[in-house]
Motif scaffolding. Structure first.
Motif, mmCIF file in Angstrom:
data_model
loop_
_atom_site.group_PDB
_atom_site.id
_atom_site.type_symbol
_atom_site.label_atom_id
_atom_site.label_comp_id
_atom_site.label_asym_id
_atom_site.label_seq_id
_atom_site.Cartn_x
_atom_site.Cartn_y
_atom_site.Cartn_z
ATOM 1 N N LEU A 2 2.217 2.086 -3.375
ATOM 2 C CA LEU A 2 1.210 2.615 -4.299
ATOM 3 C C LEU A 2 1.009 4.110 -4.133
ATOM 4 O O LEU A 2 0.375 4.746 -4.965
ATOM 5 N N LEU A 23 0.826 -1.198 0.000
ATOM 6 C CA LEU A 23 0.000 0.000 0.000
ATOM 7 C C LEU A 23 0.865 1.256 0.000
ATOM 8 O O LEU A 23 0.543 2.244 -0.666
ATOM 9 N N VAL A 40 -13.547 0.460 -1.143
ATOM 10 C CA VAL A 40 -12.528 1.219 -1.881
ATOM 11 C C VAL A 40 -13.234 1.819 -3.085
ATOM 12 O O VAL A 40 -13.713 1.095 -3.960
ATOM 13 N N THR A 74 -5.290 -1.039 -5.282
ATOM 14 C CA THR A 74 -5.271 -0.801 -3.839
ATOM 15 C C THR A 74 -5.879 -1.973 -3.086
ATOM 16 O O THR A 74 -5.349 -2.427 -2.067
ATOM 17 N N SER A 75 -6.999 -2.486 -3.577
ATOM 18 C CA SER A 75 -7.671 -3.604 -2.913
ATOM 19 C C SER A 75 -6.803 -4.855 -2.903
ATOM 20 O O SER A 75 -6.734 -5.560 -1.891
ATOM 21 N N ALA A 102 -2.359 3.783 5.008
ATOM 22 C CA ALA A 102 -1.894 2.411 4.803
ATOM 23 C C ALA A 102 -1.888 1.631 6.110
ATOM 24 O O ALA A 102 -2.306 0.471 6.167
ATOM 25 N N LYS A 144 -8.537 1.465 -7.974
ATOM 26 C CA LYS A 144 -9.276 0.816 -6.889
ATOM 27 C C LYS A 144 -8.877 -0.648 -6.723
ATOM 28 O O LYS A 144 -8.643 -1.119 -5.603
ATOM 29 N N CYS A 201 -4.080 -4.452 -0.418
ATOM 30 C CA CYS A 201 -4.649 -4.537 0.927
ATOM 31 C C CYS A 201 -4.885 -5.991 1.326
ATOM 32 O O CYS A 201 -4.512 -6.417 2.428
ATOM 33 N N VAL A 248 -6.127 10.780 -1.698
ATOM 34 C CA VAL A 248 -6.952 9.873 -0.906
ATOM 35 C C VAL A 248 -7.814 10.631 0.093
ATOM 36 O O VAL A 248 -7.361 11.594 0.715
ATOM 37 N N GLN A 282 -10.274 7.327 -3.675
ATOM 38 C CA GLN A 282 -9.009 7.764 -4.259
ATOM 39 C C GLN A 282 -9.195 8.245 -5.686
ATOM 40 O O GLN A 282 -10.129 7.869 -6.386
ATOM 41 N N LEU A 325 -0.225 5.510 -1.080
ATOM 42 C CA LEU A 325 -1.142 5.867 -0.007
ATOM 43 C C LEU A 325 -0.367 6.505 1.136
ATOM 44 O O LEU A 325 0.736 6.065 1.470
#
Length: 360
Positions: free
Chosen positions: A145, A142, A167, A178-179, A152, A175, A182, A315, A306, A147
């Motif tokens: 990326l 995270l 998200v 990020t997911s 994060a 999206k 995560c 974000v 985001q 964040l």
């Protein structure tokens, strides 16, 4: 013409014929999407291109035309996509790897149930058009990326909880990336089994990690709710649903989120509060929203919204774990979503002042 001149002319011709055609590989440049067509005269267009000088950019979101040196590689990519399309029994969307890069391939056409027979004058022959979304296969954290560290750390910590993390963002806002990051961090840090239900899977996540295992399930759009129901017997700790798209999917997702696992999904929305409103609308369908809002209020832990502006990730984060969480959940149950904008502004202000712990 003298022998010397004649020899020079012939030599020049041979040299010209021997000069190789300049080609380049798509994997050598960066872009988010590329448009391919079986029409050889169609332009080779791509979005968010970096790694090559294409001159002065026009409109910020306009596609750029790639030089002809990429056409041979693009033709090879298209040929593989068409073969995969036939092998997949003509699915309108699937993933494909080419030259070390993974793509989500979507045919630009109406769904079979909605397709209209065009008039003879409007036919485009057998031309097929594709939009290929480039998928970063690298396993990113995270933080990598972009964040903020506070965000994060907060959403990574949610892996020890049970509930729902949304998200949200616009199209092509990262999206799914990020997911995926995560989910992987949840498994790495907290341990357990993770399952993804996607149409189709975008990130290569399946495999064994130090903390557990991730399984990826590919389903068709109209079978998402059924797949979620079937997944209840899989004893997972984490569930990632690729995207909320309809009422039955939203209903099943909320039911799972109330039942113990940590659930993660993406949704298209213009802001963090709007993401909750969109989920409520999906879940309610044509019926009343009261029961749906109660379930959202009971399970939501956070909303990440985001956007990407000129390559920079921005974000917003709305937390439901702070001292005002009970009041915020009541606003959802009552359907007063817009009042949550005050809570978002309050939390954002605390973070801008560096008082991160107070904002959750």
């Amino acid at each position: 013409m003298s022998d010397v001149q004649h020899g020079a002319t012939v030599g020049a011709g041979i040299a010209a014929r021997a000069t190789p055609v300049m080609t380049a590989r798509l994997s050598e440049i960066s872009f988010s999407d590329i448009y391919l067509s079986t029409d050889p005269q169609a332009p080779l267009l791509a979005l968010n291109v970096t790694g090559i000088n294409l001159g002065v950019a026009g409109l910020e979101r306009a596609p750029r035309s790639l030089p002809d040196i990429f056409r041979a590689d693009a033709a090879n990519l298209l040929a593989e996509v068409e073969r995969k399309w036939a092998a997949e029994r003509f699915l309108p969307e699937f993933t494909h790897a080419f030259d070390g890069v993974r793509y989500r391939c979507s045919q630009i056409s109406a769904p079979v149930s909605m397709a209209a027979e065009p008039r003879e004058s409007a036919r485009v022959g057998d031309r097929r058009n594709w939009c290929l979304r480039r998928i970063d296969a690298a396993q990113m954290s995270l933080a990598a990326l972009g964040l903020p560290s506070w965000c994060a750390e907060e959403i990574t910590g949610l892996g020890a909880s049970s509930g729902l993390l949304l998200v949200a963002g616009a199209f092509a806002s990262g999206k799914t990336t990020t997911s995926a990051a995560c989910l992987r961090q949840w498994v790495d840090k907290h341990g357990g089994v993770g399952v993804t239900i996607e149409d189709p899977p975008e990130k290569m996540l399946e495999g064994y990690y130090e903390g557990g295992q991730i399984y990826q399930i590919a389903v068709r759009d109209n079978a998402v709710a059924e797949a979620i129901r079937a997944s209840r017997r899989w004893a997972y700790r984490y569930l990632f649903l690729g995207e909320v798209r309809d009422q039955t999917g939203a209903e099943e997702l909320l039911q799972i989120a109330l039942g113990g696992p940590m659930v993660l999904t993406t949704i298209h929305a213009a802001g963090a509060v709007e993401a909750l409103m969109a989920l409520s609308k999906f879940g309610a369908g044509r019926g009343g929203a009261e029961a749906v809002n109660d379930r959202i209020a009971a399970c939501v832990l956070g909303v990440v919204w985001q956007s990407i502006t000129k390559g920079r990730l921005e974000v917003q984060y709305l937390s439901f774990r702070g001292r005002n969480a009970a009041a915020m959940r009541t606003k959802i149950s009552d359907g007063r979503f817009r009042l949550l904008r005050e809570d978002l502004a309050f939390q954002t202000n605390l973070r801008n002042l560096g008082r991160f712990a107070e904002s959750f």
